[in-house]
Scaffold this motif. Structure first.
Motif, PDB file in Angstrom:
ATOM      1  N   LEU A  12       0.810  -1.431  -0.267  1.00 27.55           N
ATOM      2  CA  LEU A  12       0.462   0.362   0.423  1.00 27.55           C
ATOM      3  C   LEU A  12       0.764   1.423   0.172  1.00 27.55           C
ATOM      4  N   ALA A  13       2.008   1.640   0.895  1.00 29.69           N
ATOM      5  CA  ALA A  13       2.548   2.145   1.062  1.00 29.69           C
ATOM      6  C   ALA A  13       3.612   2.213  -0.404  1.00 29.69           C
ATOM      7  N   ALA A  14       4.076   1.629  -2.017  1.00 31.21           N
ATOM      8  CA  ALA A  14       4.312   1.678  -2.464  1.00 31.21           C
ATOM      9  C   ALA A  14       2.929   1.886  -3.761  1.00 31.21           C
ATOM     10  N   ALA A  15       1.899   1.853  -3.473  1.00 37.62           N
ATOM     11  CA  ALA A  15       0.717   2.592  -3.856  1.00 37.62           C
ATOM     12  C   ALA A  15       0.852   3.989  -4.191  1.00 37.62           C
ATOM     13  N   ARG A  68      -3.683   3.681 -10.019  1.00 37.83           N
ATOM     14  CA  ARG A  68      -4.826   3.184  -9.536  1.00 37.83           C
ATOM     15  C   ARG A  68      -4.075   1.494  -9.475  1.00 37.83           C
ATOM     16  N   GLU A  69      -4.111   1.361 -10.419  1.00 34.08           N
ATOM     17  CA  GLU A  69      -3.892  -0.536 -10.717  1.00 34.08           C
ATOM     18  C   GLU A  69      -3.070  -0.890  -9.531  1.00 34.08           C
ATOM     19  N   PRO A  70      -1.961   0.269  -9.196  1.00 35.44           N
ATOM     20  CA  PRO A  70      -1.561  -1.008  -7.684  1.00 35.44           C
ATOM     21  C   PRO A  70      -2.331  -0.762  -6.277  1.00 35.44           C
ATOM     22  N   ILE A  71      -3.489  -0.230  -6.384  1.00 36.13           N
ATOM     23  CA  ILE A  71      -4.424  -0.265  -5.105  1.00 36.13           C
ATOM     24  C   ILE A  71      -4.974  -1.682  -5.901  1.00 36.13           C
ATOM     25  N   LEU A  72      -5.418  -1.842  -7.124  1.00 38.65           N
ATOM     26  CA  LEU A  72      -6.364  -3.094  -7.199  1.00 38.65           C
ATOM     27  C   LEU A  72      -5.357  -3.786  -6.892  1.00 38.65           C
ATOM     28  N   ASP A  73      -4.155  -4.368  -7.946  1.00 37.54           N
ATOM     29  CA  ASP A  73      -3.286  -4.976  -7.709  1.00 37.54           C
ATOM     30  C   ASP A  73      -3.429  -5.827  -5.787  1.00 37.54           C
ATOM     31  N   LEU A  74      -3.320  -4.368  -4.797  1.00 39.41           N
ATOM     32  CA  LEU A  74      -2.950  -5.157  -3.712  1.00 39.41           C
ATOM     33  C   LEU A  74      -3.448  -6.385  -2.966  1.00 39.41           C
ATOM     34  N   VAL A  75      -5.071  -5.292  -3.077  1.00 37.30           N
ATOM     35  CA  VAL A  75      -6.645  -5.692  -2.948  1.00 37.30           C
ATOM     36  C   VAL A  75      -6.278  -7.449  -3.415  1.00 37.30           C
ATOM     37  N   LEU A 129      -8.477   4.885  -3.765  1.00 35.15           N
ATOM     38  CA  LEU A 129      -8.643   5.155  -5.132  1.00 35.15           C
ATOM     39  C   LEU A 129      -9.878   6.470  -5.473  1.00 35.15           C
ATOM     40  N   GLN A 130     -10.618   6.838  -4.130  1.00 42.59           N
ATOM     41  CA  GLN A 130     -10.977   8.317  -4.610  1.00 42.59           C
ATOM     42  C   GLN A 130      -9.992   9.027  -5.021  1.00 42.59           C
ATOM     43  N   ALA A 131      -9.194   8.840  -4.228  1.00 43.40           N
ATOM     44  CA  ALA A 131      -7.658  10.308  -4.549  1.00 43.40           C
ATOM     45  C   ALA A 131      -7.430  10.449  -6.359  1.00 43.40           C
TER      46      ALA A 131
END
Length: 362
Positions: A285-288, A305-312, A344-346
């Motif tokens: 998450l920090a990397a995102a 956005r993609e790194p956040i969705l990858d995390l999830v 994601l909102q950001a």
């Protein structure tokens, strides 16, 4: 570092400050000269001392800060000059006269508004009138008119030759997001090493982050004021609106991160176990966040956005059933999910779309 290297570093820093302040420097010089011209050549005042002073003072906070603060400065200077001129013309100048003039000018400022800047500027302007510029050939209200002219000219110069509204916002956004990533990396490392002291440091750092968020929110507000008054900057309104959303979500993400850090510290203090994948999820998450920081000002926040969705999608810990987790683990994972929604909102998603994206990936 050698003396020569330190000297070069200081010269480089000074040159950088000059480049960043070039426009305000030009604004101050132009406003001072123009204020003197209007008061002396157009209005006909022989020594319009307060016109350039008020112009420079108004530009000191001008449209790069809150318009209310600018108005307070102009009103305070004008009020102090008016009270000082009228009283000194009647009672003269001396120790007790100065004391009386300052008290009455400050009292008038408090009665008018009570703002700190109004009061301070009213008092200091009254002192100038009563000491440096006792009444002579200048009329009783001429200097008050000069201060109004100077303040008005300063505001007009700032409106017609405005600073860029997005520059400070971008800088503050990067600073805040860099700090958010650093706190998350600190929490991740503390959990990975089971280091209570490191977790405490991360929590303290998270708690000290609020001024960065406040500065980001303030810079967005200042940028909006610039676009509201300066016609040349109005095309930036849409981008400022996006930065406003980024600032709010960064604020919420920091709040959730503080809860995450506090619960991580509690878990380590109580020697609670944590699932092995949790530190990796926090670090991811920090990397995102770092990816989002890199996109600030690039106009492509969707790329973050993609790194956040990858995390999830990839992290098994975010999809773990509550029954398989301890209390601290549940709290930390809930905060990770909340931070992911904030980020994601950001990137431009609405809250409902962010929640839907999160649910779809879980």
């Amino acid at each position: 570092m050698s003396v020569a290297a330190r000297a070069r570093a200081r010269l480089h820093l000074g040159a950088r400050r000059l480049r960043m302040s070039a426009l305000p420097i030009v604004q101050c010089g132009l406003a001072a000269g123009l204020a003197w011209f209007v008061a002396a050549d157009l209005v006909g005042h022989p020594r319009p001392f307060f016109a350039p002073i008020a112009a420079v003072i108004s530009l000191g906070v001008s449209l790069g800060s809150r318009l209310r603060r600018t108005a307070e400065l102009v009103v305070g200077v004008s009020l102090g000059v008016l009270v000082g001129d009228l009283l000194v013309a009647a009672i003269g100048s001396g120790p007790w006269q100065i004391a009386l003039v300052v008290m009455l000018a400050v009292a008038a400022a408090v009665f008018t508004d009570g703002g700190t800047l109004i009061v301070a500027q009213a008092g200091s302007s009254a002192v100038l009138v009563a000491t440096l510029l006792p009444p002579g050939q200048t009329g009783g209200i001429d200097r008050w008119v000069d201060s109004l002219i100077g303040g008005t000219v300063g505001l007009l110069v700032a409106a017609l030759l405005p600073s860029h509204p997005l520059g400070p916002v971008r800088r503050q956004a990067r600073r805040a997001l860099d700090e958010l990533a650093a706190v998350l990396f600190g929490v991740a490392e503390a959990l990975r090493q089971r280091d209570e002291a490191a977790a405490a440091d991360a929590l303290q750092r998270a708690r000290r982050s609020q001024p960065l968020v406040d500065e980001l929110l303030a810079s967005v507000k200042s940028g909006r004021e610039v676009t509201a008054v300066a016609p040349l900057r109005r095309p930036h309104r849409a981008e400022l609106a996006r930065f406003g959303e980024l600032a709010r979500r960064t604020d919420y993400a920091f709040r959730n991160t503080r809860v995450l850090a506090r619960r991580a510290l509690t878990a380590l203090q109580d020697d609670e176990p944590t699932v092995e994948a949790l530190p990796d999820a926090v670090a991811q998450l920090a990397a995102a966040v770092q990816k989002l920081t890199a996109q600030v000002g690039e106009g492509d926040r969707e790329a973050a956005r993609e790194p956040i969705l990858d995390l999830v999608h990839d992290s098994p810990v975010l999809g773990a059933a509550a029954g398989d987790l301890g209390m601290s683990e549940q709290v930390m994972i809930a905060q990770l999910r909340s931070i992911a929604i904030d980020l994601l909102q950001a990137t431009g998603l609405s809250r409902s779309d962010a929640q839907q994206a999160l649910r779809a990936e879980l």
